[in-house]
Motif scaffolding. Structure first.
Motif, PDB file in Angstrom:
ATOM      1  N   ASN A 201       0.908  -1.108   0.140  1.00  0.00           N
ATOM      2  CA  ASN A 201      -0.216  -0.205   0.543  1.00  0.00           C
ATOM      3  C   ASN A 201       0.741   0.989   0.296  1.00  0.00           C
ATOM      4  O   ASN A 201       0.321   2.099  -0.410  1.00  0.00           O
ATOM      5  N   SER A 202       2.104   0.918  -0.233  1.00  0.00           N
ATOM      6  CA  SER A 202       3.064   2.205  -0.570  1.00  0.00           C
ATOM      7  C   SER A 202       2.809   2.265  -1.798  1.00  0.00           C
ATOM      8  O   SER A 202       2.169   1.992  -2.275  1.00  0.00           O
ATOM      9  N   PRO A 203       3.128   4.251  -1.903  1.00  0.00           N
ATOM     10  CA  PRO A 203       2.762   5.239  -2.969  1.00  0.00           C
ATOM     11  C   PRO A 203       3.570   4.220  -4.022  1.00  0.00           C
ATOM     12  O   PRO A 203       4.923   4.357  -3.850  1.00  0.00           O
ATOM     13  N   LEU A 226       1.874  -1.428  -5.993  1.00  0.00           N
ATOM     14  CA  LEU A 226       1.712   0.060  -5.357  1.00  0.00           C
ATOM     15  C   LEU A 226       0.804   0.770  -5.323  1.00  0.00           C
ATOM     16  O   LEU A 226      -0.645  -0.177  -6.197  1.00  0.00           O
ATOM     17  N   ARG A 227       0.062   2.019  -4.397  1.00  0.00           N
ATOM     18  CA  ARG A 227      -0.603   2.286  -4.644  1.00  0.00           C
ATOM     19  C   ARG A 227      -0.507   3.497  -5.139  1.00  0.00           C
ATOM     20  O   ARG A 227       0.176   4.626  -4.429  1.00  0.00           O
ATOM     21  N   ASP A 228      -1.785   4.480  -5.672  1.00  0.00           N
ATOM     22  CA  ASP A 228      -1.581   5.491  -6.251  1.00  0.00           C
ATOM     23  C   ASP A 228      -2.230   6.531  -4.725  1.00  0.00           C
ATOM     24  O   ASP A 228      -3.477   6.292  -4.241  1.00  0.00           O
ATOM     25  N   PHE A 239     -12.345  -2.263   2.250  1.00  0.00           N
ATOM     26  CA  PHE A 239     -11.466  -3.246   1.902  1.00  0.00           C
ATOM     27  C   PHE A 239     -11.271  -4.013   0.046  1.00  0.00           C
ATOM     28  O   PHE A 239     -10.288  -4.112  -0.382  1.00  0.00           O
ATOM     29  N   LEU A 240     -12.728  -3.585   0.705  1.00  0.00           N
ATOM     30  CA  LEU A 240     -13.005  -4.541  -0.679  1.00  0.00           C
ATOM     31  C   LEU A 240     -12.813  -3.723  -2.292  1.00  0.00           C
ATOM     32  O   LEU A 240     -12.551  -3.870  -3.507  1.00  0.00           O
ATOM     33  N   GLU A 241     -12.465  -1.792  -2.058  1.00  0.00           N
ATOM     34  CA  GLU A 241     -12.063  -1.579  -2.815  1.00  0.00           C
ATOM     35  C   GLU A 241     -11.418  -0.978  -3.095  1.00  0.00           C
ATOM     36  O   GLU A 241     -10.150   0.536  -3.566  1.00  0.00           O
ATOM     37  N   GLY A 242     -10.333  -1.486  -1.825  1.00  0.00           N
ATOM     38  CA  GLY A 242      -8.794  -0.933  -1.661  1.00  0.00           C
ATOM     39  C   GLY A 242      -8.265  -1.911  -2.832  1.00  0.00           C
ATOM     40  O   GLY A 242      -8.051  -2.789  -3.462  1.00  0.00           O
ATOM     41  N   ASN A 243      -6.704  -1.302  -2.958  1.00  0.00           N
ATOM     42  CA  ASN A 243      -5.552  -1.488  -3.621  1.00  0.00           C
ATOM     43  C   ASN A 243      -5.240  -2.819  -3.403  1.00  0.00           C
ATOM     44  O   ASN A 243      -5.272  -3.817  -4.860  1.00  0.00           O
ATOM     45  N   LYS A 244      -4.608  -3.374  -2.584  1.00  0.00           N
ATOM     46  CA  LYS A 244      -4.663  -5.266  -2.029  1.00  0.00           C
ATOM     47  C   LYS A 244      -5.422  -5.644  -3.062  1.00  0.00           C
ATOM     48  O   LYS A 244      -5.046  -6.634  -3.900  1.00  0.00           O
ATOM     49  N   PHE A 245      -7.436  -5.972  -2.928  1.00  0.00           N
ATOM     50  CA  PHE A 245      -7.550  -6.806  -3.399  1.00  0.00           C
ATOM     51  C   PHE A 245      -8.267  -6.734  -4.675  1.00  0.00           C
ATOM     52  O   PHE A 245      -8.218  -7.479  -5.172  1.00  0.00           O
ATOM     53  N   ILE A 246      -8.467  -5.237  -5.818  1.00  0.00           N
ATOM     54  CA  ILE A 246      -8.332  -5.013  -6.520  1.00  0.00           C
ATOM     55  C   ILE A 246      -7.703  -5.343  -7.025  1.00  0.00           C
ATOM     56  O   ILE A 246      -7.348  -5.728  -8.354  1.00  0.00           O
ATOM     57  N   LYS A 247      -6.826  -5.507  -7.031  1.00  0.00           N
ATOM     58  CA  LYS A 247      -4.990  -6.176  -7.890  1.00  0.00           C
ATOM     59  C   LYS A 247      -5.243  -7.624  -7.153  1.00  0.00           C
ATOM     60  O   LYS A 247      -4.422  -8.675  -9.146  1.00  0.00           O
ATOM     61  N   ILE A 248      -5.227  -7.924  -6.738  1.00  0.00           N
ATOM     62  CA  ILE A 248      -4.955  -9.536  -6.585  1.00  0.00           C
ATOM     63  C   ILE A 248      -6.355 -10.777  -6.900  1.00  0.00           C
ATOM     64  O   ILE A 248      -5.556 -11.935  -7.684  1.00  0.00           O
ATOM     65  N   SER A 249      -7.325  -9.787  -7.310  1.00  0.00           N
ATOM     66  CA  SER A 249      -8.492 -10.232  -8.105  1.00  0.00           C
ATOM     67  C   SER A 249      -8.026 -10.693  -9.762  1.00  0.00           C
ATOM     68  O   SER A 249      -8.696 -11.213  -9.902  1.00  0.00           O
ATOM     69  N   HIS A 250      -7.427  -9.117  -9.640  1.00  0.00           N
ATOM     70  CA  HIS A 250      -7.618  -9.439 -11.095  1.00  0.00           C
ATOM     71  C   HIS A 250      -5.802  -9.721 -11.330  1.00  0.00           C
ATOM     72  O   HIS A 250      -6.179 -10.728 -13.261  1.00  0.00           O
TER      73      HIS A 250
END
Length: 336
Positions: A201-203, A226-228, A239-250
């Motif tokens: 979750n670092s930028p 990383l995260r914008d 967290f369902l809208e967060g960086n990690k969840f979205i990227k892992i799903s993709h």
């Protein structure tokens, strides 16, 4: 505010493209880059606290270029992208895999900046493409899983101190993690075909810092995602809208036939995120490794979560050796 002050103090810097590693399957390429002014971080010669502090300031003092034209090419294809308000360009295109080296686990991407009809800057990067021989993929958190960042400190002050004042080459990975990841990359066949993906979750401003750490400590190569932290990136309700969840799903959607090991820690929301992923992708999550933390309250939370997912292979570990033994039992790696 930082950018405004920098424009008052500095002359305009040359515009460059910073490519970020991406990934591909047999049908599509996914890549990302950023158009921004070159702050000359790599040329800072000052060592020690002063040099590290200055480099850290420059990483967050980026002057992004909006509306830049970026030409992207790969074997047998090309396209043109326009940078957004934060200077990012995103590549999501179909490609012809037969025009790429079938034995290669990566595909080259060349980014060119077009100004007044001429190429003013060009750089070649690559995206990974897991080979058919891959036994599984690995998705690993960075913070408190690979690298101790201080998320458990009061007001997370250690995160600031470690990042702002310590060079990446001086940082050390958690004990045993590098060797464990090297074994997982080789897999049971020991051919080194299993792909890695690193999340934090670092930028994106810290991409070069974290990438230098991974490369300097000889971790398996893989995309660092990383995260914008742009102004438009508002706080998420879940967290369902967060960086990690979205990227892992993709990632899992990109490789639907490949099982994955998810590795994280109990300091943040990794357990909740990984278990929700396991619920949505039950046939792809082979094992979840969660590193335990000293906070007993957080540990009890993880145990309660684990009890609700009896069908998920989730292993709580206090040391990497426990994960190695489990991986041997599961046939992910060969006995030592």
């Amino acid at each position: 505010m930082i950018t405004y002050l920098s424009k008052l103090l500095d002359n305009e810097d040359p515009v460059i493209i910073m490519p970020f590693t991406g990934y591909a399957n047999a049908e599509r390429l996914y890549g990302q880059a950023r158009v921004l002014e070159d702050e000359g971080i790599a040329n800072v010669e000052a060592e020690g606290v002063v040099g590290n502090l200055y480099r850290s300031f420059k990483r967050f003092e980026t002057d992004e270029i909006h509306g830049a034209k970026v030409h992207v090419s790969w074997p047998g294809g090309e396209t043109t992208l326009i940078s957004d308000k934060e200077g990012y360009v995103y590549l999501d295109v179909a490609y012809n895999p037969s025009l790429c080296d079938a034995s290669a686990s990566s595909i080259p991407l060349t980014y060119s900046l077009i100004e007044r009809g001429e190429i003013s800057f060009t750089i070649t990067s690559s995206v990974i493409r897991p080979l058919a021989s891959a036994q599984f993929g690995v998705i690993s958190d960075m913070d408190e899983t690979v690298l101790h960042t201080g998320l458990d400190s009061f007001l997370r002050w250690k995160v600031i101190v470690s990042t702002m004042f310590t060079d990446s080459t001086a940082r050390m990975p958690l004990e045993g993690v590098r060797d464990f990841y090297a074994k997982l990359a080789k897999g049971f066949s020991e051919k080194g075909q299993n792909p890695f993906f690193y999340l934090s979750n670092s930028p994106w401003n810290l991409y070069d810092y974290l990438q230098a750490f991974l490369e300097g400590k000889n971790f398996p190569k893989g995309p660092l995602l990383l995260r914008d932290i742009g102004l438009e990136n508002k706080r998420k309700d879940s967290f369902l809208e967060g960086n990690k969840f979205i990227k892992i799903s993709h990632i899992l959607q990109t490789y639907p036939k490949l099982p994955f090991l998810l590795i994280g820690d109990g300091e943040d929301l990794d357990p909740e995120i990984y278990l929700e992923i396991a619920k949505r992708f039950p046939n792809q999550v082979a094992t979840i490794y969660i590193r335990s933390v000293s906070d007993k309250r957080k540990t009890k939370r993880i145990v309660r979560l684990k009890a609700n997912f009896e069908n998920v292979d989730i292993k709580l570990i206090s040391h990497t050796n426990e994960a190695i033994l489990h991986a041997i039992e599961k046939g992910y790696i060969k006995p030592q």
